[in-house]
Design a protein around this motif. Structure first.
Motif, PDB file in Angstrom:
ATOM      1  N   ASP A   1       0.825  -1.203   0.000  1.00 59.43           N
ATOM      2  CA  ASP A   1       0.000   0.000   0.000  1.00 59.43           C
ATOM      3  C   ASP A   1       0.860   1.255   0.000  1.00 59.43           C
ATOM      4  N   ALA A   2       1.999   1.198   0.709  1.00 60.23           N
ATOM      5  CA  ALA A   2       2.898   2.354   0.715  1.00 60.23           C
ATOM      6  C   ALA A   2       3.426   2.598  -0.701  1.00 60.23           C
ATOM      7  N   ALA A   3       3.784   1.507  -1.390  1.00 61.02           N
ATOM      8  CA  ALA A   3       4.270   1.643  -2.769  1.00 61.02           C
ATOM      9  C   ALA A   3       3.166   2.218  -3.654  1.00 61.02           C
ATOM     10  N   LYS A   4       1.929   1.713  -3.484  1.00 64.29           N
ATOM     11  CA  LYS A   4       0.820   2.214  -4.296  1.00 64.29           C
ATOM     12  C   LYS A   4       0.551   3.694  -3.997  1.00 64.29           C
ATOM     13  N   ALA A   5       0.652   4.067  -2.707  1.00 60.43           N
ATOM     14  CA  ALA A   5       0.433   5.470  -2.331  1.00 60.43           C
ATOM     15  C   ALA A   5       1.425   6.364  -3.063  1.00 60.43           C
ATOM     16  N   PHE A   6       2.672   5.891  -3.168  1.00 60.80           N
ATOM     17  CA  PHE A   6       3.699   6.680  -3.834  1.00 60.80           C
ATOM     18  C   PHE A   6       3.455   6.734  -5.340  1.00 60.80           C
ATOM     19  N   ILE A   7       3.168   5.564  -5.954  1.00 60.19           N
ATOM     20  CA  ILE A   7       2.931   5.527  -7.402  1.00 60.19           C
ATOM     21  C   ILE A   7       1.722   6.391  -7.771  1.00 60.19           C
ATOM     22  N   ALA A   8       0.635   6.251  -6.985  1.00 56.82           N
ATOM     23  CA  ALA A   8      -0.574   7.026  -7.275  1.00 56.82           C
ATOM     24  C   ALA A   8      -0.285   8.520  -7.165  1.00 56.82           C
ATOM     25  N   ALA A   9       0.527   8.904  -6.161  1.00 52.37           N
ATOM     26  CA  ALA A   9       0.854  10.324  -5.990  1.00 52.37           C
ATOM     27  C   ALA A   9       1.683  10.823  -7.174  1.00 52.37           C
ATOM     28  N   ALA A  10       2.640   9.979  -7.632  1.00 55.01           N
ATOM     29  CA  ALA A  10       3.475  10.386  -8.766  1.00 55.01           C
ATOM     30  C   ALA A  10       2.623  10.576 -10.018  1.00 55.01           C
ATOM     31  N   ILE A  11       1.693   9.644 -10.260  1.00 53.83           N
ATOM     32  CA  ILE A  11       0.825   9.763 -11.438  1.00 53.83           C
ATOM     33  C   ILE A  11      -0.085  10.988 -11.313  1.00 53.83           C
TER      34      ILE A  11
END
Lengths: 187, 218
Positions: free
Chosen positions: A156-166
């Motif tokens: 989820d931490a990785a997804k939070a970062f990827i989603a924020a970058a996108i």
């Protein structure tokens, strides 16, 4: 609501559905899926109202029997299962993320995005999903945290970062959230 | 992954109202998940095949195509459960999901999307009190159903293109070089579609009840 908003809502419901075709990691009662990435994006790109409705629309499509959840599950049964709480938490998560994103829209950065996604996409989802898991699967709250929140932290931490970058890149190239009226008035 | 998959036939299954078929699908899902035993899962799959291939006279290819899209995932699920649970659990899980995927395929193949959407509009009619227009809900559902196969296809094409070039755009670089441009393209596509719909009157208020044209009134 304009037709454009409906098209964006439909698009993100479809994005969450297609993210479900990516392989999920089954590690107990609750699978790790890419679909929460779609939930975070719905809030971060569309804002509170449209993000909420996009996730709600996705859940309606699941409820009418399309096998769109990552485990290929669908139909009304999943809304009573062990993972039901996570499903109910998704529209709320998209709304919280969208609401916070709108608040910081003019000074949005990846850092803001990560903070917002962690709060809306992780804290909110666990707060709703874990107690429901505990109740439905007859686990103690601690057992539910161990099986329903703890294993998800890295993903989820990785997804939070990827989603924020996108969300940050989309904001710069094709912003969908409109500036609040008062900001425009102040210019 | 194709959801707009209507196969025109003259059959009893096609004539069942969409609401009835959706209800049957929901009941099937509840039963299959509530009774996780091998006979029930197998009977469910057999029943779906009988209805789909027998009663509805759908071509086997149309159902096989749906099964093919989920074959690796079902195989992975089977291996996973065979290793970590036991063989019966693995068989039940896979048969049950295959039955549901095919049942959903039968419903979509025998029901026009417009009929499906009409059911939802009917269910949403009470929301009119809150200023919600059921026709708009139907429109948004129809758009999502149409977008899903389009997105799946575009994602596949990108994966293939990357594989052909011997690389995979994973990690953050992949986000910057593929995911974001794809998302922006999709947002633009959605915007274009909404303009096309508006140009065809999608945003118009529906005519007030009782003020029908003389032709329909007569």
């Amino acid at each position: 609501m304009k037709t454009k908003d409906l098209a964006y809502i439909a698009l993100f419901a479809a994005i969450i559905a297609v993210l479900g075709t990516l392989p999920a990691v089954n590690i107990g009662p609750v699978p790790i899926t890419a679909q929460t990435l779609g939930v975070m994006l719905a809030g971060g790109v569309l804002g509170a109202r449209r993000g909420f409705l996009a996730v709600l629309l996705f859940l309606v499509l699941v409820a009418i029997g399309l096998p769109l959840l990552s485990s290929g599950a669908g139909g009304l049964a999943v809304f009573a299962g062990a993972t039901a709480g996570y499903l109910y938490s998704w529209p709320v998560a998209a709304f919280v993320i969208g609401w916070l994103t709108e608040r910081v829209w003019s000074r949005y950065t990846v850092v803001w995005g990560v903070l917002i996604n962690v709060l809306g996409g992780m804290v909110v989802i666990y707060l709703i999903g874990v107690p429901v898991l505990a109740a439905v699967a007859n686990l103690s709250l601690w057992e539910a945290i161990v099986s329903g929140a703890w294993p998800f932290l890295p993903g989820d931490a990785a997804k939070a970062f990827i989603a924020a970058a996108i969300a940050d890149q989309v904001r710069r190239s094709y912003p969908v959230i409109e500036r609040p009226q008062r900001e425009l008035a102040g210019r | 992954m194709t959801l707009a998959l209507y196969v025109p036939r003259q059959s009893a299954v096609h004539r069942v109202p969409a609401g009835g078929k959706l209800l049957a699908l929901a009941v099937l899902a509840v039963v299959l998940f509530a009774v996780p035993t091998l006979p029930v899962a197998a009977a469910g799959l057999l029943g779906v095949l009988l209805v789909g291939l027998g009663a509805a006279r759908l071509p086997a290819a149309s159902l096989a195509r749906q099964a093919r899209t989920v074959r690796w995932w079902l195989a992975g699920l089977f291996v996973f459960h065979a290793l970590f649970s036991d063989l019966p659990t693995a068989a039940v899980t896979v048969l049950r999901l295959l039955a549901l995927v095919l049942a959903a395929a039968v419903v979509t193949a025998t029901t026009r999307v417009t009929e499906m959407v009409a059911v939802i509009e009917w269910l949403c009619a009470p929301l009119r009190v809150f200023g919600v227009r059921p026709a708009r809900i139907g429109l948004v559902i129809a758009m999502a159903l149409r977008f899903i196969p389009v997105l799946a296809e575009r994602a596949d094409r990108i994966r293939e293109a990357q594989a052909a070039r011997g690389g995979s755009a994973r990690g953050l670089r992949g986000v910057r070089t593929t995911v974001t441009p794809l998302l922006v393209q999709l947002l633009q596509m959605a915007h274009t579609i909404s303009e096309a719909l508006d140009a065809r009157g999608a945003d118009d208020e529906p005519p007030a009840r009782g003020r029908r044209s003389p032709v329909t009134a007569a």
